[in-house]
Design an enzyme around this catalytic site. Structure first.
Site, PDB file in Angstrom:
ATOM      1  N   LYS A 103      -3.349  67.565 108.257  1.00  0.00           N
ATOM      2  CA  LYS A 103      -3.651  66.961 109.236  1.00  0.00           C
ATOM      3  C   LYS A 103      -5.026  66.994 109.051  1.00  0.00           C
ATOM      4  O   LYS A 103      -6.019  67.722 107.818  1.00  0.00           O
ATOM      5  CB  LYS A 103      -3.596  67.938 110.592  1.00  0.00           C
ATOM      6  CG  LYS A 103      -4.052  69.828 110.103  1.00  0.00           C
ATOM      7  CD  LYS A 103      -2.857  70.651 111.153  1.00  0.00           C
ATOM      8  CE  LYS A 103      -3.170  72.151 110.018  1.00  0.00           C
ATOM      9  NZ  LYS A 103      -2.246  73.332 111.495  1.00  0.00           N
ATOM     10  N   ASP A 144       2.344  74.896 113.551  1.00  0.00           N
ATOM     11  CA  ASP A 144       2.186  73.915 113.387  1.00  0.00           C
ATOM     12  C   ASP A 144       2.547  73.273 115.067  1.00  0.00           C
ATOM     13  O   ASP A 144       2.362  72.279 115.448  1.00  0.00           O
ATOM     14  CB  ASP A 144       2.144  73.509 112.492  1.00  0.00           C
ATOM     15  CG  ASP A 144       0.855  73.446 111.267  1.00  0.00           C
ATOM     16  OD1 ASP A 144      -0.589  73.342 112.263  1.00  0.00           O
ATOM     17  OD2 ASP A 144       1.281  72.476 110.200  1.00  0.00           O
TER      18      ASP A 144
END
Length: 174
Positions: A103, A144
Site C-alpha cells: 500500500k 490490513d
C-alpha cells in the site's frame, strides 16, 4: 462467489467451490505451505521472514512494530524507494527480511493485486538468492483486512511452481 474451470487428467471440471479449487491447486503445487501456532520471530534462522508494510515504512501497528524494533534500518528501507507492489529487503546474518510494500502509506489498504505483485518480486529475489524457506504471519490479514483464504490462494498462484517451503505463523495469545 466466482466460478472457475479446472483441468485435471485431460478432463474439464466445472467447480464453484473453494474446497475443490484449493485441493486442485495444492495437488498440482510444488509449494509446501503449512501453518503453525507460535511466534514468527521464533522461526529457525534458515527461514527468511516477510510481512506487509506501507511505502512510508511507518510500521506503527501490528506485527510491523516488532519488525521495526527487531531489525530497525528504516532509513535503509526508505532509501530503496519501493512503491506499492514492490518489495524492500534487508539482510540479517544468513536470512533475508522481506518488506512486502502492499500500500502507498501505512494508513491505507492493500489490494490483492498489490500483494500479488509484491509476492512476485519477493519470489524473484528468493530465486536469485536461492532462498527456499520462508516464515510469514498471515500476511495482509489482521489490521490490513485481507481474507486469508484469498491470500493463501495468491501464495499458491505465485509460488505454486517453486520448490519453496512457507511456514505461516499464527500467533495465539496465551
Amino acid at each position: 462467489m466466482f466460478s472457475r474451470f479446472l483441468v485435471q487428467s485431460s478432463k474439464l471440471i466445472y467447480s464453484n467451490t473453494k474446497q475443490i479449487q484449493r485441493r486442485f491447486v495444492m495437488a498440482s503445487s510444488k509449494l509446501k505451505l503449512s501453518e503453525v501456532e507460535g511466534d514468527l520471530f521464533s522461526a529457525p534462522e534458515e527461514y527468511s521472514l516477510a510481512h506487509c508494510v506501507g511505502a512510508d515504512f511507518a510500521m506503527g501497528a501490528g506485527i510491523a512494530v516488532k519488525f521495526r524494533q527487531t531489525y530497525g534500518q528504516v532509513e535503509e528501507l526508505l532509501a530503496q524507494k519501493i512503491s506499492s507492489g514492490g518489495v524492500a529487503v534487508l539482510k540479517d546474518k544468513n536470512r533475508f527480511i522481506y518488506y512486502l510494500v502492499t500500500k502507498p502509506a501505512s494508513y491505507g489498504s492493500p489490494t490483492y493485486d498489490s500483494l500479488r505483485s509484491s509476492l512476485s518480486q519477493m519470489k524473484e529475489h528468493m530465486k536469485l538468492n536461492k532462498v527456499q524457506k520462508l516464515a510469514i504471519p498471515r500476511i495482509g490479514c489482521g489490521i490490513d483486512g485481507l481474507e486469508w483464504d484469498k491470500v493463501s490462494a495468491e501464495l499458491h498462484t505465485v509460488f505454486g511452481d517453486e520448490e519453496v517451503e512457507i511456514v505461516v505463523y499464527v500467533f495465539v495469545p496465551k
